[in-house]
Design a protein around this motif. Structure first.
Motif, PDB file in Angstrom:
ATOM      1  N   THR A 152      18.113 -21.049  11.150  1.00 27.99           N
ATOM      2  CA  THR A 152      19.282 -21.821  10.724  1.00 27.99           C
ATOM      3  C   THR A 152      19.806 -22.720  11.825  1.00 27.99           C
ATOM      4  OG1 THR A 152      20.711 -19.949  11.315  1.00 27.99           O
ATOM      5  CG2 THR A 152      19.993 -20.100   9.030  1.00 27.99           C
ATOM      6  N   SER A 153      19.175 -22.648  12.994  1.00 24.34           N
ATOM      7  CA  SER A 153      19.573 -23.488  14.137  1.00 24.34           C
ATOM      8  C   SER A 153      21.028 -23.281  14.508  1.00 24.34           C
ATOM      9  CB  SER A 153      19.314 -24.971  13.845  1.00 24.34           C
ATOM     10  OG  SER A 153      17.963 -25.175  13.555  1.00 24.34           O
ATOM     11  N   LYS A 154      21.512 -22.043  14.363  1.00 23.65           N
ATOM     12  CA  LYS A 154      22.892 -21.724  14.719  1.00 23.65           C
ATOM     13  C   LYS A 154      22.892 -20.660  15.799  1.00 23.65           C
ATOM     14  CE  LYS A 154      24.645 -24.538  11.862  1.00 23.65           C
ATOM     15  NZ  LYS A 154      25.367 -25.707  12.303  1.00 23.65           N
ATOM     16  N   LYS A 155      23.739 -20.821  16.802  1.00 22.03           N
ATOM     17  CA  LYS A 155      23.840 -19.831  17.860  1.00 22.03           C
ATOM     18  C   LYS A 155      24.583 -18.595  17.390  1.00 22.03           C
ATOM     19  CE  LYS A 155      23.629 -23.182  21.600  1.00 22.03           C
ATOM     20  NZ  LYS A 155      24.302 -23.784  22.766  1.00 22.03           N
ATOM     21  N   SER A 156      25.533 -18.804  16.492  1.00 22.83           N
ATOM     22  CA  SER A 156      26.290 -17.669  15.964  1.00 22.83           C
ATOM     23  C   SER A 156      26.670 -17.960  14.532  1.00 22.83           C
ATOM     24  CB  SER A 156      27.560 -17.427  16.789  1.00 22.83           C
ATOM     25  OG  SER A 156      28.364 -16.441  16.170  1.00 22.83           O
ATOM     26  N   LEU A 157      26.268 -17.056  13.622  1.00 22.80           N
ATOM     27  CA  LEU A 157      26.565 -17.256  12.212  1.00 22.80           C
ATOM     28  C   LEU A 157      27.524 -16.188  11.698  1.00 22.80           C
ATOM     29  CD1 LEU A 157      22.990 -18.048  10.919  1.00 22.80           C
ATOM     30  CD2 LEU A 157      24.805 -19.650  11.454  1.00 22.80           C
ATOM     31  N   LEU A 158      28.066 -15.403  12.604  1.00 18.48           N
ATOM     32  CA  LEU A 158      28.887 -14.272  12.172  1.00 18.48           C
ATOM     33  C   LEU A 158      30.378 -14.553  12.303  1.00 18.48           C
ATOM     34  CD1 LEU A 158      26.750 -11.387  13.667  1.00 18.48           C
ATOM     35  CD2 LEU A 158      26.663 -12.406  11.391  1.00 18.48           C
ATOM     36  N   TYR A 159      30.720 -15.822  12.308  1.00 17.52           N
ATOM     37  CA  TYR A 159      32.117 -16.205  12.493  1.00 17.52           C
ATOM     38  C   TYR A 159      32.991 -15.756  11.333  1.00 17.52           C
ATOM     39  CZ  TYR A 159      34.800 -20.111  10.383  1.00 17.52           C
ATOM     40  OH  TYR A 159      35.645 -20.892   9.646  1.00 17.52           O
ATOM     41  N   ASP A 160      32.422 -15.649  10.142  1.00 14.99           N
ATOM     42  CA  ASP A 160      33.209 -15.259   8.967  1.00 14.99           C
ATOM     43  C   ASP A 160      32.700 -13.941   8.401  1.00 14.99           C
ATOM     44  OD1 ASP A 160      33.993 -16.789   5.770  1.00 14.99           O
ATOM     45  OD2 ASP A 160      35.116 -15.407   6.995  1.00 14.99           O
ATOM     46  N   LYS A 161      32.511 -12.982   9.287  1.00 22.13           N
ATOM     47  CA  LYS A 161      31.827 -11.757   8.902  1.00 22.13           C
ATOM     48  C   LYS A 161      32.491 -11.043   7.747  1.00 22.13           C
ATOM     49  CE  LYS A 161      29.475  -8.258  11.412  1.00 22.13           C
ATOM     50  NZ  LYS A 161      29.403  -7.399  12.531  1.00 22.13           N
ATOM     51  N   THR A 162      33.804 -10.915   7.796  1.00 20.53           N
ATOM     52  CA  THR A 162      34.513 -10.213   6.718  1.00 20.53           C
ATOM     53  C   THR A 162      35.452 -11.136   5.966  1.00 20.53           C
ATOM     54  OG1 THR A 162      36.376  -9.620   8.143  1.00 20.53           O
ATOM     55  CG2 THR A 162      34.506  -8.118   8.117  1.00 20.53           C
ATOM     56  N   GLY A 163      35.557 -12.370   6.411  1.00 21.15           N
ATOM     57  CA  GLY A 163      36.518 -13.279   5.801  1.00 21.15           C
ATOM     58  C   GLY A 163      37.755 -13.429   6.670  1.00 21.15           C
ATOM     59  N   GLU A 164      38.098 -12.405   7.433  1.00 20.98           N
ATOM     60  CA  GLU A 164      39.328 -12.449   8.235  1.00 20.98           C
ATOM     61  C   GLU A 164      39.221 -13.465   9.371  1.00 20.98           C
ATOM     62  OE1 GLU A 164      41.998  -9.589  11.165  1.00 20.98           O
ATOM     63  OE2 GLU A 164      40.515  -8.697   9.830  1.00 20.98           O
ATOM     64  N   GLU A 165      38.040 -13.489  10.041  1.00 17.79           N
ATOM     65  CA  GLU A 165      37.903 -14.376  11.191  1.00 17.79           C
ATOM     66  C   GLU A 165      37.982 -15.843  10.778  1.00 17.79           C
ATOM     67  OE1 GLU A 165      37.684 -14.602  15.376  1.00 17.79           O
ATOM     68  OE2 GLU A 165      38.206 -13.076  13.910  1.00 17.79           O
ATOM     69  N   HIS A 166      37.502 -16.127   9.589  1.00 11.81           N
ATOM     70  CA  HIS A 166      37.604 -17.493   9.060  1.00 11.81           C
ATOM     71  C   HIS A 166      39.061 -17.947   9.041  1.00 11.81           C
ATOM     72  CE1 HIS A 166      37.244 -20.832   6.207  1.00 11.81           C
ATOM     73  NE2 HIS A 166      38.196 -20.265   5.506  1.00 11.81           N
ATOM     74  N   TYR A 167      39.930 -17.109   8.486  1.00 10.59           N
ATOM     75  CA  TYR A 167      41.346 -17.472   8.380  1.00 10.59           C
ATOM     76  C   TYR A 167      42.044 -17.408   9.735  1.00 10.59           C
ATOM     77  CZ  TYR A 167      40.495 -17.330   3.414  1.00 10.59           C
ATOM     78  OH  TYR A 167      39.984 -17.580   2.171  1.00 10.59           O
ATOM     79  N   ASN A 168      41.568 -16.531  10.618  1.00 11.17           N
ATOM     80  CA  ASN A 168      42.140 -16.472  11.967  1.00 11.17           C
ATOM     81  C   ASN A 168      41.911 -17.791  12.703  1.00 11.17           C
ATOM     82  OD1 ASN A 168      43.047 -13.864  11.670  1.00 11.17           O
ATOM     83  ND2 ASN A 168      41.291 -12.923  12.689  1.00 11.17           N
ATOM     84  N   ILE A 169      40.704 -18.336  12.569  1.00 10.78           N
ATOM     85  CA  ILE A 169      40.370 -19.531  13.345  1.00 10.78           C
ATOM     86  C   ILE A 169      41.008 -20.783  12.745  1.00 10.78           C
ATOM     87  CG2 ILE A 169      38.476 -21.011  14.121  1.00 10.78           C
ATOM     88  CD1 ILE A 169      36.844 -18.571  14.671  1.00 10.78           C
ATOM     89  N   ILE A 170      41.057 -20.887  11.415  1.00  8.56           N
ATOM     90  CA  ILE A 170      41.737 -22.056  10.845  1.00  8.56           C
ATOM     91  C   ILE A 170      43.228 -22.003  11.169  1.00  8.56           C
ATOM     92  CG2 ILE A 170      42.211 -21.074   8.552  1.00  8.56           C
ATOM     93  CD1 ILE A 170      41.208 -24.721   9.392  1.00  8.56           C
ATOM     94  N   SER A 171      43.776 -20.764  11.250  1.00 11.89           N
ATOM     95  CA  SER A 171      45.175 -20.608  11.662  1.00 11.89           C
ATOM     96  C   SER A 171      45.352 -21.050  13.116  1.00 11.89           C
ATOM     97  CB  SER A 171      45.614 -19.148  11.497  1.00 11.89           C
ATOM     98  OG  SER A 171      46.918 -18.955  12.007  1.00 11.89           O
ATOM     99  N   ALA A 172      44.371 -20.701  13.953  1.00 11.45           N
ATOM    100  CA  ALA A 172      44.442 -21.094  15.368  1.00 11.45           C
ATOM    101  C   ALA A 172      44.398 -22.611  15.500  1.00 11.45           C
ATOM    102  CB  ALA A 172      43.294 -20.455  16.140  1.00 11.45           C
TER     103      ALA A 172
END
Length: 440
Positions: free
Chosen positions: A239-259
């Motif tokens: 997938t040419s991605k260094k890290s694909l686990l940014y939205d592992k449970t859904g929480e981190e997705h909202y944490n980062i958009i909040s940041a």
């Protein structure tokens, strides 16, 4: 009779094609339409299909639903592609539908990517839809309000299909590993984290997820006992991605958009660009980020810098035009602009206060003085009586009451003194003082 090759048969088809659901029970996602008792499921199961349009992003099942309908319906089903067809082909299909109708047989016409047809081509369908010669099913990734003729669209029911949820994609991928149409005849093992990474990378697109899984299986090493082991490292390479686990449970997705949002609000461009990069490099949809920036421009900047909204909308359009990775520069420009702009949430606060009153008093009548009076009866009922046209006054102002009587004098918009809004505050104070004096 020729000898069968190893490459003959359905196994040469892409994984997504081999696993295409053949029934509603196999279909993944769209529970709001296809769950038990839901309207579209009842229409399909009852073979009572109206003309309709499936609108949704790629890989959510628009064409698959059409194929399922084809398997269940007693009507003649014609599969038609807007990419390779023109007026000549449309006329031939319409003639066939007319012949079917003369024998009392219904014809369902499925048009994939219907938005690719121009107005003249779409108009060719209209008379046949109107007189019932065909039941039209269109599939589109574009907003049908803009891409399909109003006359044709008004005769179709629009069903909105959503991007699949991460857990739905995960279940689909594990099914692909077990199903004989997929990799069920092979020994394939995969860590849940690797499968979830593929699901996140697909961004709600089932076809993309299955294509990625197929690539990962083909590139994964085989152990001594013949087992293929899928690792996160192989997923990362494919997938040419260094890290694909940014939205592992859904929480981190909202944490980062909040940041991101709070860094811009706090006028910190460095932090905002960092969180932007975290999202984009992890595979986030740039259009999602752009939509959040458009919201921010009005919610947190507003009239302190009215140009901010234009910058945000332009960034969204740029993302739509060129996509990743090029549009990262457009988003970076927008994020920095939002961060260093003066801040005001007065427009947001004004709406939230007005919304409370609107919900409490939904039936408040519009004052007669500002009602339109296009008919004699309405004029006789005093609609528009006493209306003052502001442009005909020296001050370009009137003292008319525009709020309902129960809300007269209510103030929602309270400007700050940030940026350009300071100038608007002075102007609004002048308007209020003028009206106060005019009313005596």
């Amino acid at each position: 009779m020729g000898q069968m090759s190893f490459f003959d048969g359905e196994q040469t088809e892409p994984l997504a094609a081999r696993l295409r659901p053949k029934s509603l029970d196999e279909f993944v996602g769209q529970g709001h339409l296809l769950g038990e008792g839901m309207v579209l499921r009842r229409l399909i199961e009852g073979d009572r299909i109206p003309s309709m349009v499936f609108w949704g992003p790629p890989g959510v099942g628009k064409t698959t639903l059409a194929r399922i309908i084809a398997n269940k319906t007693k009507a003649s089903f014609i599969d038609f592609s807007a990419v390779i067809s023109g007026i000549k082909e449309i006329r031939a299909v319409m003639q066939k539908a007319e012949d079917n109708r003369s024998f009392g047989e219904k014809t369902i016409l499925f048009v994939d990517e219907i938005h690719r047809f121009n107005k003249a081509q779409q108009d060719a369908f209209l008379p046949f839809v109107e007189k019932g010669s065909i039941i039209l099913i269109g599939a589109t990734t574009e907003n049908p309000s803009f891409e399909i003729n109003g006359a044709l669209l008004s005769r179709c029911k629009v069903f909105v299909l959503h991007a699949l949820k991460t857990e739905e994609i995960v279940n689909l991928l594990f099914r692909a590993l077990k199903d004989r149409r997929g990799f069920g005849n092979m020994k394939v093992s995969a860590a849940p984290e690797a499968i979830e990474a593929i699901a996140l990378f697909s961004n709600g697109d089932a076809r993309s997820a299955l294509s990625t899984l197929e690539m990962v299986v083909l590139n994964s090493p085989c152990s001594g006992n013949g087992e293929i082991v899928i690792s996160e490292a192989v997923v990362e390479q494919c997938t040419s991605k260094k890290s694909l686990l940014y939205d592992k449970t859904g929480e981190e997705h909202y944490n980062i958009i909040s940041a991101l949002h709070k860094s811009m609000r706090n006028s910190d461009p460095d932090a905002a660009v960092y969180w932007l990069a975290r999202m984009l490099e992890a595979g986030e949809d740039p259009l999602y980020v752009a939509r959040r920036i458009v919201r921010f421009a009005s919610e947190d900047i507003g009239l302190a810098d009215p140009k901010a909204l234009g910058v945000a909308v332009s960034a969204y359009q740029a993302c739509h035009f060129i996509g990743m990775p090029e549009c990262s520069a457009n988003l970076s420009q927008a994020v920095i602009y939002m961060s260093i702009s003066p801040k005001s949430n007065s427009a947001y606060v004004a709406y939230e206060k007005a919304k409370i009153d609107a919900l409490k008093q939904l039936a408040e009548p519009v004052p007669l003085v500002i009602r339109n009076a296009p008919t004699k009866l309405m004029k006789d009922l005093n609609y528009g009586k006493g209306y003052q046209y502001a442009h005909n006054t020296d001050a370009k102002l009137t003292d008319m009451q525009c709020l309902p009587d129960s809300l007269a004098g209510r103030e929602y918009y309270l400007p700050t003194e940030e940026g350009l809004e300071k100038k608007y505050k002075i102007r609004l104070d002048e308007i209020k003082n003028w009206k106060k004096n005019a009313r005596g």
